[in-house]
Scaffold this motif. Structure first.
Motif, short mmCIF file in Angstrom:
data_model
loop_
_atom_site.label_atom_id
_atom_site.label_comp_id
_atom_site.label_asym_id
_atom_site.label_seq_id
_atom_site.Cartn_x
_atom_site.Cartn_y
_atom_site.Cartn_z
N LYS A 23 0.83 -1.21 0.00
CA LYS A 23 0.00 0.00 0.00
C LYS A 23 0.86 1.25 0.00
CE LYS A 23 -3.62 0.10 2.67
NZ LYS A 23 -4.50 -0.04 3.86
N LYS B 14 1.32 3.91 -3.24
CA LYS B 14 0.91 5.30 -3.02
C LYS B 14 2.03 6.30 -3.30
CE LYS B 14 0.37 6.69 1.23
NZ LYS B 14 1.28 7.87 1.42
N LEU C 111 -6.74 1.71 -2.54
CA LEU C 111 -5.79 1.08 -1.61
C LEU C 111 -6.46 0.53 -0.35
CD1 LEU C 111 -2.78 3.57 -1.85
CD2 LEU C 111 -3.03 1.33 -2.93
N GLU C 112 -7.74 0.86 -0.17
CA GLU C 112 -8.47 0.33 0.98
C GLU C 112 -9.21 -0.95 0.63
OE1 GLU C 112 -7.90 1.59 3.92
OE2 GLU C 112 -6.59 3.01 2.86
N ILE D 31 -5.15 -5.23 -3.11
CA ILE D 31 -3.81 -5.34 -2.53
C ILE D 31 -3.31 -6.78 -2.64
CG2 ILE D 31 -2.43 -5.06 -0.45
CD1 ILE D 31 -3.44 -2.46 -1.71
#
Length: 286
Positions: free
Chosen positions: A211, A215, A234-235, A240
């Motif tokens: 993550k 980013k 990314l949540e 992921i």
């Protein structure tokens, strides 16, 4: 996941440091340039109290240089003397005795004014595990004196070590604090290897690293592992996991049925990240 690590020898180390304070002139606080605040033990302020302190940002060769400049400005604004070094290659290390001397200038001048021949400066080196204390000491001493290793908890005792520049060092075991109030701190320390992997869920740490890399260093990460598309959310844990699976396939971390061994893939990612194979990175900014 709660990350805790406070072995008994660390409690003993704190007592030993407190017992030695009256013998030292200055403390050298060693931090990891990639995470200066997360690698800073909040107990150290209480332990060292009013002792003069020199902050060393070690492993600067692995950190993002632009962000390191911001950290130097941050510590200067806090009233601290700080500068980056690379203990592994020796860059910046030879300047440490002179920096200590500047911190102790008033004390040394008073000794000279009284007709005294100033004794060797005595410094205590403190820092969390795996921040590079022993490597720095050996570099300053010009020989292998302190035990080193790529895992936390190598140094277990204390010893006085003579170095150039009329400086004597007291090495100490690395000490973490009893509880991480901010779990982000625990994850950052785990990514860089400051916490023993045996007590961690390696997959959790690997996913955290993914993550972060996506980013802040997405293109570099994408190129390293040949990932066609980076996740947009990314949540979303599924996205992921998909990225980690791509890493695992690239590194041959497969098990029966052609599935990816996520634990093995996580270890491979963390190994390459720590070794600098994904370039210089910093996990936090001022």
């Amino acid at each position: 996941m709660a990350i805790q690590w406070f072995p008994g020898h660390m409690t003993k180390a704190r007592r030993q440091i407190e017992d030695k304070l009256k013998l030292i002139d200055v403390a050298i606080e060693l931090l990891d340039s990639r995470l200066p605040l997360s690698s800073r033990n909040p107990m150290i302020d209480d332990i060292l109290r009013d002792k003069p302190r020199l902050i060393i940002l070690n492993k600067a060769d692995l950190a993002d240089p632009e962000i390191t400049r911001k950290w130097l400005a941050y510590f200067k604004a806090q009233g601290h003397v700080a500068y980056p070094v690379d203990a592994s290659t020796g860059t910046g290390v030879k300047d440490i005795p002179e920096q200590v001397k500047l911190l102790l200038k008033e004390k040394i001048d008073r000794q000279i004014a009284r007709g005294m021949n100033p004794r060797a400066m005595r410094a205590l080196i403190v820092g969390i595990p795996n921040v590079g204390k022993s490597t720095l000491i050996n570099r300053m001493a010009g020989k292998s004196i302190a035990a080193t290793g790529d895992r936390p908890g190598v140094t277990k005792g204390q010893q006085w070590i003579k170095t150039a520049g009329n400086l004597e060092l007291l090495d100490t075991p690395g000490i973490l604090w009893p509880k991480f109030e901010d779990q982000e701190v625990g994850y950052r320390l785990a990514v860089t290897g400051a916490i023993k992997e045996e007590i961690l869920n390696v997959e959790d740490i690997g996913f955290y690293a993914v993550k972060y890399l996506v980013k802040d260093y997405g293109s570099r990460f994408q190129e390293r592992f040949g990932i066609e598309k980076l996740p947009e959310d990314l949540e979303n844990p599924d996205e992921i996991v998909a990225v980690m699976e791509a890493v695992g396939r690239k590194r041959g971390c497969l098990i029966s049925g052609g599935r990816v061994d996520l634990e093995k893939a996580s270890r491979a990612l963390l190994h390459e990240l720590r070794a600098g194979k994904l370039g210089r990175f910093t996990l936090e900014t001022p």
